[in-house]
Scaffold this active site. Sequence first.
Site, PDB file in Angstrom:
ATOM      1  N   SER A 167      46.552  46.763  37.056  1.00  0.00           N
ATOM      2  CA  SER A 167      45.891  48.010  36.691  1.00  0.00           C
ATOM      3  C   SER A 167      44.543  48.124  37.391  1.00  0.00           C
ATOM      4  O   SER A 167      44.122  49.219  37.768  1.00  0.00           O
ATOM      5  CB  SER A 167      45.725  48.113  35.175  1.00  0.00           C
ATOM      6  N   GLU A 168      43.864  46.977  37.595  1.00  0.00           N
ATOM      7  CA  GLU A 168      42.610  46.979  38.344  1.00  0.00           C
ATOM      8  C   GLU A 168      42.444  45.648  39.063  1.00  0.00           C
ATOM      9  O   GLU A 168      42.860  44.599  38.562  1.00  0.00           O
ATOM     10  CB  GLU A 168      41.406  47.213  37.412  1.00  0.00           C
ATOM     11  N   THR A 169      41.856  45.696  40.247  1.00  0.00           N
ATOM     12  CA  THR A 169      41.444  44.506  40.995  1.00  0.00           C
ATOM     13  C   THR A 169      39.944  44.623  41.220  1.00  0.00           C
ATOM     14  O   THR A 169      39.454  45.662  41.679  1.00  0.00           O
ATOM     15  CB  THR A 169      42.181  44.410  42.337  1.00  0.00           C
TER      16      THR A 169
END
Length: 307
Positions: free
Chosen positions: A51-53
């Site tokens: 979902s996020e890096t």
Amino acid sequence: MTDTGATDVAFAYVDVFAAKPLTGAPLTLVPDADGIVEEQMRAVAREFNQSETTFVQRPVRPGTTYRLRSFTPSGAEVFGAGHNALGAWLWLAQSGRLDGDGGTFVQHIGDDVLPVHVERPDGGPAVVTMEQSAPVFGAVATDRAGLAGALGLSPDDLVADRDARVVSTGAGHLLVPVRDRAGVDRAAPDAGRLTAVLRQAGGEGCYLYTHDTVDPAATAYTRFFNPAMGIAEDPATGTAAGPLAALLVDGGDVAPRPAGEARVVVEQGHSMGRPSTIVVTVAGSRVRISGSGLVVAQGTMLVPEAA
């Protein structure tokens, strides 16, 4: 540099808001990312498809400890301080990058410069407490039937006397009150319709919540959807839990304790098999989220040179 024209880049997986591995919100973290340009960051986030890096860089503003940049798989940059930032600080603490066993530090994320407190209670896992931006209460979603339909629910699944409203503590999300946990779990959003609803209301993502919790001591049971940012569902969303806590305190659902600070415990991720617990405290316009987690994997990947 390899003969493929690519560079080895270190990364780690962190399970955030988790008490044991393979629960909570998974975050890909890239430390020492000063030599990685934005084009490469977007490509790396697309490759990992979390979902996020989050990318950790040296500070560029005076008085800050680290700069953080986070991207979704679709390449959208995330500016709020949620699990994307908390996971970075967990890794920094567990990797010995912070002086001593903890303390107060300052993160630069988006346009915000926000304090972060790290501690190790009784020598155990690090617990990170992050300040978010002051709450901003935005627009109400006026088309209840359209909202319910976009979520795969009926209008009767929504709380009759409570509006769905956009609230931000760094990122604005549409907070949707649902009658019970069964309704929250039954939601099956239509990505296109929900994206249109969110754009009309001025929200980035959609946070369904109910007071029908798994743990009687918890405040809210939630799910988070953000189709416009390429996130089908997120198991733990600090940038939405903060606004929800601010809304519940503002509306009188949660009363402050004698010290003047209200405590909100948010459950998320159960429907995905990744249960998480997010603790939020609210004192006036001051919103802070707390949580722990674990570094569950580390490695390197090849990143091509920027064009």
